[in-house]
Write a protein that holds these residues in place. Structure first.
Motif, PDB file in Angstrom:
ATOM      1  N   ALA A 127     -10.041   1.836  -4.021  1.00 24.40           N
ATOM      2  CA  ALA A 127      -8.761   1.120  -3.501  1.00 24.40           C
ATOM      3  C   ALA A 127      -8.421   2.124  -2.330  1.00 24.40           C
ATOM      4  O   ALA A 127      -8.648   3.304  -2.139  1.00 24.40           O
ATOM      5  N   SER A 128      -8.053   1.411  -1.277  1.00 22.06           N
ATOM      6  CA  SER A 128      -7.397   2.104  -0.158  1.00 22.06           C
ATOM      7  C   SER A 128      -6.625   1.370   0.710  1.00 22.06           C
ATOM      8  O   SER A 128      -6.765  -0.065   0.694  1.00 22.06           O
ATOM      9  N   GLY A 408      -4.733   5.593   3.068  1.00 16.60           N
ATOM     10  CA  GLY A 408      -5.307   6.284   1.988  1.00 16.60           C
ATOM     11  C   GLY A 408      -5.361   5.669   0.819  1.00 16.60           C
ATOM     12  O   GLY A 408      -5.313   4.419   0.530  1.00 16.60           O
ATOM     13  N   ILE A 409      -5.077   6.543  -0.553  1.00 22.12           N
ATOM     14  CA  ILE A 409      -5.020   6.033  -1.711  1.00 22.12           C
ATOM     15  C   ILE A 409      -3.866   5.140  -1.837  1.00 22.12           C
ATOM     16  O   ILE A 409      -2.706   5.555  -1.482  1.00 22.12           O
ATOM     17  N   PRO A 410      -3.836   4.037  -2.396  1.00 22.50           N
ATOM     18  CA  PRO A 410      -2.802   3.029  -2.312  1.00 22.50           C
ATOM     19  C   PRO A 410      -1.339   3.749  -2.621  1.00 22.50           C
ATOM     20  O   PRO A 410      -0.469   3.425  -2.177  1.00 22.50           O
ATOM     21  N   LYS A 411      -1.506   4.105  -3.941  1.00 21.71           N
ATOM     22  CA  LYS A 411      -0.075   4.706  -4.482  1.00 21.71           C
ATOM     23  C   LYS A 411       0.377   6.135  -3.942  1.00 21.71           C
ATOM     24  O   LYS A 411       1.317   6.506  -4.295  1.00 21.71           O
ATOM     25  N   GLU A 412      -0.490   6.584  -3.153  1.00 23.47           N
ATOM     26  CA  GLU A 412      -0.163   7.952  -2.199  1.00 23.47           C
ATOM     27  C   GLU A 412       0.291   7.399  -0.770  1.00 23.47           C
ATOM     28  O   GLU A 412       0.816   8.145  -0.060  1.00 23.47           O
ATOM     29  N   SER A 413      -0.051   6.108  -0.301  1.00 20.51           N
ATOM     30  CA  SER A 413       0.275   5.629   0.867  1.00 20.51           C
ATOM     31  C   SER A 413       1.638   5.530   0.986  1.00 20.51           C
ATOM     32  O   SER A 413       2.715   5.470   0.180  1.00 20.51           O
ATOM     33  N   GLN A 414       2.199   5.157   2.439  1.00 18.09           N
ATOM     34  CA  GLN A 414       3.750   5.163   2.724  1.00 18.09           C
ATOM     35  C   GLN A 414       3.828   4.004   3.663  1.00 18.09           C
ATOM     36  O   GLN A 414       3.018   3.711   4.524  1.00 18.09           O
ATOM     37  N   PHE A 415       4.852   3.108   3.643  1.00 16.72           N
ATOM     38  CA  PHE A 415       5.187   2.093   4.382  1.00 16.72           C
ATOM     39  C   PHE A 415       6.674   2.505   4.932  1.00 16.72           C
ATOM     40  O   PHE A 415       7.541   3.119   4.158  1.00 16.72           O
ATOM     41  N   ASN A 416       7.106   1.541   5.844  1.00 18.29           N
ATOM     42  CA  ASN A 416       8.525   1.823   6.198  1.00 18.29           C
ATOM     43  C   ASN A 416       8.981   0.238   6.267  1.00 18.29           C
ATOM     44  O   ASN A 416       8.759  -0.424   7.268  1.00 18.29           O
ATOM     45  N   SER A 417       9.736  -0.477   5.154  1.00 10.92           N
ATOM     46  CA  SER A 417      10.259  -1.550   5.169  1.00 10.92           C
ATOM     47  C   SER A 417       9.221  -2.540   5.441  1.00 10.92           C
ATOM     48  O   SER A 417       9.485  -3.348   6.529  1.00 10.92           O
ATOM     49  N   PRO A 418       8.208  -2.793   4.840  1.00  9.98           N
ATOM     50  CA  PRO A 418       7.243  -3.832   4.972  1.00  9.98           C
ATOM     51  C   PRO A 418       8.030  -5.076   4.427  1.00  9.98           C
ATOM     52  O   PRO A 418       8.649  -5.351   3.631  1.00  9.98           O
ATOM     53  N   TYR A 419       7.649  -6.181   5.483  1.00 11.16           N
ATOM     54  CA  TYR A 419       8.454  -7.407   5.230  1.00 11.16           C
ATOM     55  C   TYR A 419       7.410  -8.665   4.867  1.00 11.16           C
ATOM     56  O   TYR A 419       7.679  -9.282   4.108  1.00 11.16           O
TER      57      TYR A 419
END
Length: 445
Positions: A127-128, A408-419
Protein backbone atom coordinates in the motif's frame (compact mmCIF):
# COMPACT_ATOMS: atom_id res chain seq x y z
CA UNK A 1 10.29 -0.98 -7.47
CA UNK A 2 8.79 1.75 -5.36
CA UNK A 3 9.38 4.36 -8.05
CA UNK A 4 7.56 2.24 -10.61
CA UNK A 5 4.48 1.76 -8.52
CA UNK A 6 1.45 3.93 -9.25
CA UNK A 7 3.22 7.15 -10.10
CA UNK A 8 4.45 5.43 -13.27
CA UNK A 9 7.49 7.70 -13.37
CA UNK A 10 9.63 5.15 -15.12
CA UNK A 11 6.99 4.44 -17.74
CA UNK A 12 6.53 8.13 -18.41
CA UNK A 13 10.24 8.54 -18.96
CA UNK A 14 10.41 5.70 -21.47
CA UNK A 15 7.20 6.34 -23.43
CA UNK A 16 9.32 8.24 -25.93
CA UNK A 17 11.43 5.16 -26.74
CA UNK A 18 10.76 1.60 -27.84
CA UNK A 19 12.93 -1.36 -26.89
CA UNK A 20 15.37 -0.62 -29.70
CA UNK A 21 15.74 2.98 -28.62
CA UNK A 22 13.55 4.48 -31.31
CA UNK A 23 12.15 7.91 -30.47
CA UNK A 24 8.56 8.92 -31.05
CA UNK A 25 9.55 10.35 -34.38
CA UNK A 26 10.37 6.82 -35.60
CA UNK A 27 7.75 5.00 -33.58
CA UNK A 28 6.56 1.69 -34.98
CA UNK A 29 3.03 1.86 -36.33
CA UNK A 30 2.36 -1.61 -37.74
CA UNK A 31 -1.03 -3.16 -36.91
CA UNK A 32 -1.39 -6.79 -35.83
CA UNK A 33 -0.56 -9.22 -38.64
CA UNK A 34 -3.17 -11.99 -38.39
CA UNK A 35 -0.98 -14.26 -40.55
CA UNK A 36 1.72 -14.28 -37.87
CA UNK A 37 1.65 -15.50 -34.33
CA UNK A 38 1.95 -13.24 -31.32
CA UNK A 39 5.09 -13.76 -29.27
CA UNK A 40 5.83 -12.56 -25.74
CA UNK A 41 9.45 -12.76 -24.62
CA UNK A 42 9.89 -10.80 -21.39
CA UNK A 43 8.32 -8.64 -18.68
CA UNK A 44 10.07 -5.99 -16.60
CA UNK A 45 9.96 -5.77 -13.65
CA UNK A 46 9.14 -9.34 -12.73
CA UNK A 47 7.58 -8.48 -9.40
CA UNK A 48 5.42 -5.76 -7.88
CA UNK A 49 1.94 -4.97 -6.63
CA UNK A 50 -1.28 -3.26 -7.62
CA UNK A 51 -0.57 -0.41 -10.03
CA UNK A 52 3.03 -1.36 -10.76
CA UNK A 53 4.01 -0.27 -14.25
CA UNK A 54 5.32 -3.12 -16.41
CA UNK A 55 6.94 -3.33 -19.82
CA UNK A 56 6.13 -6.45 -21.84
CA UNK A 57 8.37 -7.24 -24.82
CA UNK A 58 7.51 -9.41 -27.78
CA UNK A 59 6.38 -9.37 -31.40
CA UNK A 60 3.24 -8.56 -33.40
CA UNK A 61 1.36 -6.63 -30.71
CA UNK A 62 0.14 -3.99 -33.16
CA UNK A 63 -0.45 -0.41 -32.06
CA UNK A 64 -4.09 -0.34 -30.91
CA UNK A 65 -4.99 -0.80 -27.23
CA UNK A 66 -8.54 -1.77 -28.23
CA UNK A 67 -7.24 -4.89 -30.00
CA UNK A 68 -4.94 -6.24 -27.28
CA UNK A 69 -5.61 -7.57 -23.80
CA UNK A 70 -3.04 -8.52 -21.15
CA UNK A 71 -3.90 -10.98 -18.39
CA UNK A 72 -2.16 -11.74 -15.12
CA UNK A 73 -3.65 -15.18 -14.54
CA UNK A 74 -7.33 -14.46 -15.22
CA UNK A 75 -7.27 -10.77 -14.26
CA UNK A 76 -7.08 -8.17 -17.01
CA UNK A 77 -4.44 -5.46 -16.75
CA UNK A 78 -4.91 -1.79 -17.59
CA UNK A 79 -3.11 -0.97 -20.85
CA UNK A 80 -1.39 2.37 -21.17
CA UNK A 81 0.20 2.04 -24.60
CA UNK A 82 0.83 -0.61 -27.26
CA UNK A 83 3.54 -0.79 -29.91
CA UNK A 84 4.34 -3.73 -32.19
CA UNK A 85 7.16 -4.95 -29.92
CA UNK A 86 6.27 -3.52 -26.52
CA UNK A 87 3.24 -3.12 -24.24
CA UNK A 88 3.03 -0.72 -21.29
CA UNK A 89 0.55 -1.89 -18.65
CA UNK A 90 -0.37 -1.72 -14.97
CA UNK A 91 -0.61 -4.75 -12.70
CA UNK A 92 -4.23 -5.58 -11.70
CA UNK A 93 -5.42 -6.15 -8.15
CA UNK A 94 -4.42 -9.43 -6.48
CA UNK A 95 -4.14 -11.81 -9.46
CA UNK A 96 -2.35 -14.37 -7.27
CA UNK A 97 1.10 -14.86 -5.74
CA UNK A 98 2.55 -15.95 -9.10
CA UNK A 99 0.94 -14.89 -12.38
CA UNK A 100 1.09 -16.33 -15.86
CA UNK A 101 1.26 -13.49 -18.40
CA UNK A 102 -1.01 -13.97 -21.41
CA UNK A 103 -1.49 -11.67 -24.40
CA UNK A 104 -4.75 -11.93 -26.36
CA UNK A 105 -5.61 -10.23 -29.65
CA UNK A 106 -9.30 -9.37 -29.93
CA UNK A 107 -11.47 -7.66 -32.52
CA UNK A 108 -9.30 -9.07 -35.29
CA UNK A 109 -10.19 -11.52 -38.05
CA UNK A 110 -8.25 -14.39 -36.49
CA UNK A 111 -7.98 -15.01 -32.71
CA UNK A 112 -4.40 -14.88 -31.50
CA UNK A 113 -2.82 -15.34 -28.11
CA UNK A 114 0.53 -16.03 -26.51
CA UNK A 115 1.85 -16.90 -23.06
CA UNK A 116 5.15 -15.83 -21.54
CA UNK A 117 7.04 -19.10 -21.09
CA UNK A 118 9.13 -20.05 -18.06
CA UNK A 119 8.51 -16.70 -16.30
CA UNK A 120 5.93 -15.85 -13.66
CA UNK A 121 5.22 -12.40 -12.26
CA UNK A 122 5.52 -12.31 -8.46
CA UNK A 123 2.79 -10.25 -6.81
CA UNK A 124 3.38 -8.36 -3.57
CA UNK A 125 0.64 -7.01 -1.36
CA UNK A 126 1.44 -3.44 -0.47
CA UNK A 127 0.00 0.00 0.00
CA UNK A 128 1.25 3.49 -0.73
CA UNK A 129 0.30 7.14 -1.12
CA UNK A 130 1.94 9.14 -3.90
CA UNK A 131 1.53 12.60 -5.37
CA UNK A 132 0.62 12.42 -9.06
CA UNK A 133 0.04 16.08 -9.96
CA UNK A 134 0.46 19.58 -8.62
CA UNK A 135 3.07 21.42 -6.58
CA UNK A 136 2.67 21.37 -2.80
CA UNK A 137 1.17 24.56 -1.37
CA UNK A 138 1.25 26.48 -4.66
CA UNK A 139 -2.16 27.95 -5.51
CA UNK A 140 -2.05 28.88 -9.20
CA UNK A 141 -3.25 27.81 -12.63
CA UNK A 142 -0.64 26.14 -14.79
CA UNK A 143 -0.74 23.33 -17.35
CA UNK A 144 2.24 21.14 -18.16
CA UNK A 145 4.10 18.13 -16.76
CA UNK A 146 2.03 16.65 -13.95
CA UNK A 147 4.38 17.36 -11.06
CA UNK A 148 5.08 20.89 -12.32
CA UNK A 149 1.46 21.85 -12.99
CA UNK A 150 -0.56 23.96 -10.55
CA UNK A 151 -4.12 23.98 -9.26
CA UNK A 152 -5.74 26.93 -7.54
CA UNK A 153 -8.08 24.84 -5.38
CA UNK A 154 -8.60 21.26 -6.57
CA UNK A 155 -11.84 20.16 -4.94
CA UNK A 156 -13.09 17.04 -6.73
CA UNK A 157 -11.75 14.37 -9.08
CA UNK A 158 -13.29 11.76 -11.37
CA UNK A 159 -11.21 8.99 -12.92
CA UNK A 160 -11.84 6.95 -16.06
CA UNK A 161 -10.65 3.37 -16.55
CA UNK A 162 -8.13 4.62 -19.11
CA UNK A 163 -6.57 6.75 -16.37
CA UNK A 164 -7.72 10.21 -17.36
CA UNK A 165 -8.33 12.16 -14.16
CA UNK A 166 -10.75 15.08 -14.41
CA UNK A 167 -10.11 17.77 -11.78
CA UNK A 168 -12.65 20.37 -10.64
CA UNK A 169 -10.42 23.37 -9.88
CA UNK A 170 -13.34 25.28 -8.46
CA UNK A 171 -11.88 28.66 -7.42
CA UNK A 172 -10.31 28.94 -10.86
CA UNK A 173 -13.56 28.14 -12.70
CA UNK A 174 -11.52 25.53 -14.52
CA UNK A 175 -11.83 21.86 -15.34
CA UNK A 176 -8.48 20.21 -15.95
CA UNK A 177 -7.48 16.77 -17.17
CA UNK A 178 -4.53 14.79 -15.86
CA UNK A 179 -3.35 12.11 -18.27
CA UNK A 180 -1.32 9.49 -16.43
CA UNK A 181 -0.25 8.05 -19.76
CA UNK A 182 1.23 11.34 -20.95
CA UNK A 183 2.15 12.60 -17.47
CA UNK A 184 0.56 15.98 -18.24
CA UNK A 185 -2.11 18.32 -16.95
CA UNK A 186 -4.08 20.35 -19.45
CA UNK A 187 -7.10 22.62 -19.19
CA UNK A 188 -10.29 21.20 -20.67
CA UNK A 189 -12.66 24.09 -20.00
CA UNK A 190 -12.94 27.49 -18.35
CA UNK A 191 -16.68 27.74 -19.08
CA UNK A 192 -17.62 26.94 -15.48
CA UNK A 193 -18.34 29.38 -12.67
CA UNK A 194 -17.47 26.98 -9.83
CA UNK A 195 -17.10 23.39 -11.06
CA UNK A 196 -17.93 21.09 -8.18
CA UNK A 197 -18.70 17.39 -7.62
CA UNK A 198 -18.52 15.25 -10.75
CA UNK A 199 -19.55 11.76 -11.81
CA UNK A 200 -19.08 9.37 -14.71
CA UNK A 201 -21.92 7.22 -15.90
CA UNK A 202 -21.31 3.53 -15.03
CA UNK A 203 -20.22 2.79 -18.61
CA UNK A 204 -18.00 5.91 -18.60
CA UNK A 205 -19.42 7.26 -21.83
CA UNK A 206 -20.26 10.58 -20.17
CA UNK A 207 -19.01 12.75 -17.32
CA UNK A 208 -21.19 15.30 -15.56
CA UNK A 209 -19.84 18.20 -13.50
CA UNK A 210 -22.05 20.29 -11.23
CA UNK A 211 -22.09 24.08 -11.20
CA UNK A 212 -22.05 24.96 -7.51
CA UNK A 213 -23.10 28.61 -7.32
CA UNK A 214 -26.12 30.63 -8.31
CA UNK A 215 -23.94 32.69 -10.65
CA UNK A 216 -24.27 29.98 -13.28
CA UNK A 217 -28.04 29.56 -13.05
CA UNK A 218 -30.14 28.41 -14.79
CA UNK A 219 -27.29 26.05 -15.78
CA UNK A 220 -27.26 23.11 -13.37
CA UNK A 221 -24.33 21.11 -14.65
CA UNK A 222 -22.41 20.35 -17.82
CA UNK A 223 -21.84 17.08 -19.63
CA UNK A 224 -18.61 15.95 -21.26
CA UNK A 225 -18.63 12.97 -23.61
CA UNK A 226 -16.09 10.34 -24.56
CA UNK A 227 -17.07 10.50 -28.24
CA UNK A 228 -16.08 14.18 -28.18
CA UNK A 229 -12.79 13.51 -26.37
CA UNK A 230 -14.23 15.21 -23.25
CA UNK A 231 -14.25 18.55 -25.05
CA UNK A 232 -17.10 21.01 -25.65
CA UNK A 233 -19.03 20.80 -22.34
CA UNK A 234 -22.78 20.66 -22.91
CA UNK A 235 -24.92 22.70 -20.44
CA UNK A 236 -28.00 21.20 -18.77
CA UNK A 237 -30.56 23.80 -17.70
CA UNK A 238 -33.06 24.14 -14.89
CA UNK A 239 -36.72 23.96 -15.91
CA UNK A 240 -39.94 25.53 -14.64
CA UNK A 241 -42.66 23.76 -12.69
CA UNK A 242 -46.40 24.03 -13.29
CA UNK A 243 -46.47 27.36 -11.45
CA UNK A 244 -43.83 28.91 -13.69
CA UNK A 245 -41.05 28.73 -11.08
CA UNK A 246 -37.63 27.21 -11.69
CA UNK A 247 -37.43 23.82 -9.94
CA UNK A 248 -34.04 24.46 -8.31
CA UNK A 249 -34.12 28.23 -8.66
CA UNK A 250 -31.28 29.93 -6.80
CA UNK A 251 -30.45 26.95 -4.58
CA UNK A 252 -26.76 26.04 -4.29
CA UNK A 253 -25.97 22.62 -5.73
CA UNK A 254 -23.65 20.76 -3.37
CA UNK A 255 -23.83 17.10 -4.40
CA UNK A 256 -24.28 15.16 -7.62
CA UNK A 257 -23.93 11.68 -9.04
CA UNK A 258 -25.12 9.72 -12.08
CA UNK A 259 -26.37 6.30 -13.01
CA UNK A 260 -26.78 5.20 -16.62
CA UNK A 261 -30.04 7.10 -17.12
CA UNK A 262 -30.23 10.01 -14.67
CA UNK A 263 -28.10 12.66 -13.00
CA UNK A 264 -29.01 13.29 -9.34
CA UNK A 265 -28.50 16.67 -7.63
CA UNK A 266 -28.95 17.74 -4.02
CA UNK A 267 -28.94 21.35 -2.83
CA UNK A 268 -27.62 23.03 0.30
CA UNK A 269 -29.56 22.06 3.40
CA UNK A 270 -31.07 19.15 1.43
CA UNK A 271 -33.89 21.48 0.50
CA UNK A 272 -34.29 19.84 -2.91
CA UNK A 273 -33.32 16.52 -4.46
CA UNK A 274 -33.81 16.26 -8.22
CA UNK A 275 -33.06 13.91 -11.05
CA UNK A 276 -32.34 14.95 -14.64
CA UNK A 277 -32.83 12.55 -17.53
CA UNK A 278 -29.61 12.42 -19.52
CA UNK A 279 -31.33 12.13 -22.90
CA UNK A 280 -34.52 14.17 -22.60
CA UNK A 281 -32.98 16.57 -20.02
CA UNK A 282 -36.24 16.60 -18.08
CA UNK A 283 -35.77 17.93 -14.53
CA UNK A 284 -37.89 16.29 -11.80
CA UNK A 285 -38.12 17.04 -8.09
CA UNK A 286 -37.91 13.70 -6.23
CA UNK A 287 -37.43 14.91 -2.65
CA UNK A 288 -37.37 18.07 -0.54
CA UNK A 289 -36.71 19.36 2.98
CA UNK A 290 -34.79 16.24 3.95
CA UNK A 291 -33.50 16.06 7.50
CA UNK A 292 -29.82 16.34 6.62
CA UNK A 293 -26.97 18.72 7.33
CA UNK A 294 -26.21 21.84 5.32
CA UNK A 295 -23.99 20.21 2.67
CA UNK A 296 -24.24 16.65 1.40
CA UNK A 297 -22.40 14.75 -1.33
CA UNK A 298 -23.60 11.86 -3.49
CA UNK A 299 -22.23 8.67 -5.07
CA UNK A 300 -24.02 5.99 -7.08
CA UNK A 301 -23.06 2.46 -6.10
CA UNK A 302 -23.54 0.24 -9.14
CA UNK A 303 -23.03 -2.86 -7.00
CA UNK A 304 -26.36 -2.41 -5.17
CA UNK A 305 -28.05 0.39 -7.15
CA UNK A 306 -28.27 2.76 -4.17
CA UNK A 307 -27.16 6.38 -3.93
CA UNK A 308 -24.82 6.96 -0.97
CA UNK A 309 -24.75 10.31 0.77
CA UNK A 310 -22.00 11.88 2.92
CA UNK A 311 -23.35 14.43 5.37
CA UNK A 312 -20.75 17.13 5.98
CA UNK A 313 -21.95 18.81 9.15
CA UNK A 314 -23.26 15.69 10.86
CA UNK A 315 -20.40 13.36 9.97
CA UNK A 316 -22.70 10.59 8.81
CA UNK A 317 -23.16 8.38 5.76
CA UNK A 318 -26.64 7.49 4.47
CA UNK A 319 -28.04 5.73 1.45
CA UNK A 320 -31.35 5.66 -0.41
CA UNK A 321 -32.92 3.79 -3.30
CA UNK A 322 -33.28 6.36 -6.13
CA UNK A 323 -36.03 4.23 -7.72
CA UNK A 324 -38.22 4.07 -4.62
CA UNK A 325 -41.74 5.01 -5.77
CA UNK A 326 -44.50 5.26 -3.14
CA UNK A 327 -47.85 3.67 -3.87
CA UNK A 328 -49.95 5.93 -6.06
CA UNK A 329 -46.96 7.89 -7.39
CA UNK A 330 -45.80 7.84 -11.00
CA UNK A 331 -42.19 8.76 -10.15
CA UNK A 332 -39.77 8.23 -7.27
CA UNK A 333 -40.12 10.26 -4.10
CA UNK A 334 -37.45 10.20 -1.41
CA UNK A 335 -38.53 11.22 2.08
CA UNK A 336 -36.75 11.02 5.41
CA UNK A 337 -38.09 7.50 5.84
CA UNK A 338 -36.08 6.37 2.82
CA UNK A 339 -32.75 7.63 4.24
CA UNK A 340 -30.92 4.68 5.77
CA UNK A 341 -28.35 5.82 8.37
CA UNK A 342 -25.25 3.66 7.88
CA UNK A 343 -22.22 5.24 9.56
CA UNK A 344 -21.49 7.88 12.16
CA UNK A 345 -22.67 9.05 15.56
CA UNK A 346 -22.01 12.74 14.95
CA UNK A 347 -19.04 14.84 13.99
CA UNK A 348 -15.95 14.42 16.19
CA UNK A 349 -12.57 12.72 16.41
CA UNK A 350 -11.80 9.53 14.50
CA UNK A 351 -13.25 6.35 15.97
CA UNK A 352 -13.25 3.30 13.74
CA UNK A 353 -16.08 0.84 14.17
CA UNK A 354 -19.09 -0.88 12.68
CA UNK A 355 -22.11 1.10 11.53
CA UNK A 356 -23.24 3.92 13.78
CA UNK A 357 -20.59 3.08 16.39
CA UNK A 358 -17.98 4.71 14.13
CA UNK A 359 -17.32 8.43 14.45
CA UNK A 360 -16.03 10.73 11.73
CA UNK A 361 -15.46 14.42 11.28
CA UNK A 362 -16.90 16.58 8.51
CA UNK A 363 -17.38 14.47 5.39
CA UNK A 364 -17.23 15.65 1.79
CA UNK A 365 -16.42 13.72 -1.40
CA UNK A 366 -17.72 10.15 -1.61
CA UNK A 367 -17.15 7.35 -4.12
CA UNK A 368 -17.84 3.62 -4.57
CA UNK A 369 -15.64 0.93 -6.12
CA UNK A 370 -16.63 -2.09 -8.19
CA UNK A 371 -16.87 -4.31 -5.09
CA UNK A 372 -19.37 -2.00 -3.40
CA UNK A 373 -16.93 -0.43 -0.93
CA UNK A 374 -17.59 3.23 -0.14
CA UNK A 375 -14.88 5.86 0.38
CA UNK A 376 -15.28 9.36 1.78
CA UNK A 377 -13.06 12.29 2.72
CA UNK A 378 -12.96 13.53 6.32
CA UNK A 379 -11.61 17.04 5.96
CA UNK A 380 -11.82 17.79 9.70
CA UNK A 381 -9.59 14.87 10.59
CA UNK A 382 -7.55 14.91 7.33
CA UNK A 383 -8.16 11.23 6.50
CA UNK A 384 -9.84 8.96 3.93
CA UNK A 385 -12.42 6.46 5.18
CA UNK A 386 -13.42 3.09 3.75
CA UNK A 387 -16.83 1.55 4.47
CA UNK A 388 -17.17 -2.04 3.32
CA UNK A 389 -20.50 -3.78 2.54
CA UNK A 390 -20.62 -5.09 6.13
CA UNK A 391 -20.44 -1.44 7.34
CA UNK A 392 -16.95 -1.74 8.83
CA UNK A 393 -15.65 1.85 8.83
CA UNK A 394 -11.86 2.17 8.83
CA UNK A 395 -9.30 4.83 7.99
CA UNK A 396 -7.31 3.78 4.91
CA UNK A 397 -5.07 6.83 4.52
CA UNK A 398 -3.98 9.85 6.51
CA UNK A 399 -2.99 10.50 10.11
CA UNK A 400 -6.11 11.28 12.17
CA UNK A 401 -6.17 14.86 13.40
CA UNK A 402 -2.89 15.78 11.72
CA UNK A 403 -2.84 18.28 8.87
CA UNK A 404 0.27 18.00 6.71
CA UNK A 405 1.80 16.70 3.50
CA UNK A 406 3.52 13.34 3.43
CA UNK A 407 3.56 10.49 0.92
CA UNK A 408 4.41 6.89 1.74
CA UNK A 409 2.72 4.31 3.94
CA UNK A 410 -1.02 5.13 3.88
CA UNK A 411 -1.60 5.33 7.63
CA UNK A 412 1.55 7.41 8.08
CA UNK A 413 0.71 9.75 5.20
CA UNK A 414 -0.67 13.24 5.75
CA UNK A 415 -3.35 15.28 3.99
CA UNK A 416 -4.63 18.82 4.40
CA UNK A 417 -8.44 18.90 4.31
CA UNK A 418 -8.95 16.51 1.39
CA UNK A 419 -12.27 17.19 -0.33
CA UNK A 420 -12.71 14.80 -3.23
CA UNK A 421 -12.06 11.08 -3.66
CA UNK A 422 -12.73 8.75 -6.58
CA UNK A 423 -12.27 4.96 -6.68
CA UNK A 424 -11.24 3.22 -9.89
CA UNK A 425 -12.58 -0.21 -10.78
CA UNK A 426 -9.23 -1.79 -9.85
CA UNK A 427 -9.24 -0.37 -6.34
CA UNK A 428 -6.96 2.65 -6.68
CA UNK A 429 -8.11 5.89 -5.04
CA UNK A 430 -7.40 9.37 -6.34
CA UNK A 431 -7.80 12.24 -3.88
CA UNK A 432 -8.13 15.98 -4.35
CA UNK A 433 -5.91 17.06 -1.47
CA UNK A 434 -7.51 20.47 -1.60
CA UNK A 435 -5.43 22.66 0.68
CA UNK A 436 -2.14 21.04 -0.25
CA UNK A 437 -3.14 21.96 -3.88
CA UNK A 438 -2.19 18.52 -5.23
CA UNK A 439 -3.75 15.28 -6.51
CA UNK A 440 -2.76 12.15 -4.57
CA UNK A 441 -3.00 8.45 -5.39
CA UNK A 442 -3.78 5.86 -2.70
CA UNK A 443 -3.23 2.18 -3.45
CA UNK A 444 -4.70 0.02 -0.70
CA UNK A 445 -4.98 -3.77 -0.58
Amino acid sequence: MKKLTLSMLLLFSIFSCNKDGETNGGEQTKPIDINRSIEVTDIKPKEGGLGTGVIINGENFGNDTSKIEVYFNEKKALLLKVKPTVIYAMVPKQPGDLSEIKIVAKNVAKPLEAVLKDVRFQYHIKASVTTVAGVFNVSAVKDGPALEANFKRPSFVAVSDDNIIIVSDDDAGRVAALSLQDNKVYTLSTDFSYPWQSSYTPDQSALFIAERTTASKPILFRGLYRNKNWLEPVPFYDQKDNNGNYILGTETIVGMTADQEYVYLITSGAKKLVRVHQQTRKVELIGEKLNLSSWSYLAFNKKDGYVYLASEEWGRVYRFDPKYTPAGNDKPWIGNGQLEHLIGTGRGKVREGVGTSAQTGSLSGISCDADGNVYTCDFDNHVIWKIDPQLNATVVAGTPGVSGYKDGIPKESQFNSPYGVYATSDGILYVADTFNRVIRCVAIQ
